[in-house]
Design an enzyme around this catalytic site. Structure first.
Site, mmCIF file in Angstrom:
data_model
loop_
_atom_site.group_PDB
_atom_site.id
_atom_site.type_symbol
_atom_site.label_atom_id
_atom_site.label_comp_id
_atom_site.label_asym_id
_atom_site.label_seq_id
_atom_site.Cartn_x
_atom_site.Cartn_y
_atom_site.Cartn_z
ATOM 1 N N HIS A 128 -3.648 -5.252 0.716
ATOM 2 C CA HIS A 128 -3.075 -5.725 1.985
ATOM 3 C C HIS A 128 -3.087 -7.250 2.057
ATOM 4 O O HIS A 128 -4.130 -7.848 2.336
ATOM 5 C CB HIS A 128 -3.862 -5.126 3.158
ATOM 6 C CG HIS A 128 -3.638 -3.669 3.314
ATOM 7 N ND1 HIS A 128 -2.583 -3.158 4.040
ATOM 8 C CD2 HIS A 128 -4.300 -2.609 2.815
ATOM 9 C CE1 HIS A 128 -2.625 -1.839 3.994
ATOM 10 N NE2 HIS A 128 -3.650 -1.478 3.235
ATOM 11 N N GLU A 132 -1.708 -9.019 4.330
ATOM 12 C CA GLU A 132 -1.618 -9.461 5.726
ATOM 13 C C GLU A 132 -2.977 -9.688 6.386
ATOM 14 O O GLU A 132 -3.057 -10.333 7.422
ATOM 15 C CB GLU A 132 -0.791 -8.458 6.548
ATOM 16 C CG GLU A 132 -1.435 -7.103 6.763
ATOM 17 C CD GLU A 132 -1.207 -6.087 5.655
ATOM 18 O OE1 GLU A 132 -1.380 -4.897 5.915
ATOM 19 O OE2 GLU A 132 -0.862 -6.472 4.505
ATOM 20 N N CYS A 152 0.834 -1.199 0.000
ATOM 21 C CA CYS A 152 0.000 0.000 0.000
ATOM 22 C C CYS A 152 0.879 1.264 0.000
ATOM 23 O O CYS A 152 1.521 1.544 -0.998
ATOM 24 C CB CYS A 152 -1.001 -0.039 1.157
ATOM 25 S SG CYS A 152 -2.376 1.119 0.930
#
Length: 182
Positions: free
Chosen positions: A165, A167, A80
């Protein structure tokens, strides 16, 4: 022991990045983006992950990638804001998106790469800026309906950028992406 240095640019998900790297059985430490180089390099990292963050890279006083990270020659994964900072530092173009993108999105891989499987996959986006032009040496790796460059790669330099993202659990293939990088 292999290790990864994660530089935190203010993301709400930075701790989660560290958790996912550790779940991949790789040691990592999380540092503020402006931590002195000698402290970060004492870890002897095998690569760097640059977190997301709320700033715009082109705003006055915005956090930037420390020079030692780029000079290290080690693999880099920008997530990002980290992708935008990488783009900005290396001569690409970052600009405000016509529409902010927050929440579920779908990306389409433009080419096969060990980091990102071919095809379409759901991801979690959270950004107001986007990549308008990749830096020299990079190729777009994926796109979404709102991001013409949702992922990019410079395979020779081992540098990657993800607008989404990996994660978070809302990106089902994200853990595999992080494992492939680390």
């Amino acid at each position: 022991m292999d290790s990864i240095a994660i530089l935190d640019f203010g993301s709400q998900y930075s701790q989660l990045i560290a958790r996912r790297v550790r779940e991949a059985q790789v040691y990592c430490e999380l540092f503020a983006w402006d931590t002195p180089a000698e402290r970060v390099l004492a870890l002897q990292p095998k690569g760097f992950i640059l977190s997301g963050g709320p700033a715009s890279v082109y705003a006055p006083g915005a956090p930037q990638i420390p020079g030692y990270v780029l000079a290290s020659g080690l693999p880099i994964l920008g997530i990002c804001y980290g992708m935008q900072a990488l783009t900005h530092a290396l001569g690409g173009a970052v600009a405000a998106s016509a529409a902010r993108e927050y929440g579920p999105a779908e990306i389409e891989a433009l080419r096969s790469d060990p980091l990102l499987p071919a095809g379409r996959q759901p991801v979690w986006m959270s950004h107001g800026d986007r990549i308008e032009r990749v830096p020299p040496g990079f190729q777009p790796l994926a796109r979404s309906s709102n991001s013409p460059v949702a992922a990019m790669v410079d395979a020779k330099a081992r540098r990657y950028g993800l607008q989404f993202h990996p994660e978070v659990r809302h990106t089902p293939g994200g853990a595999a992406i992080l494992r492939a990088f680390v």
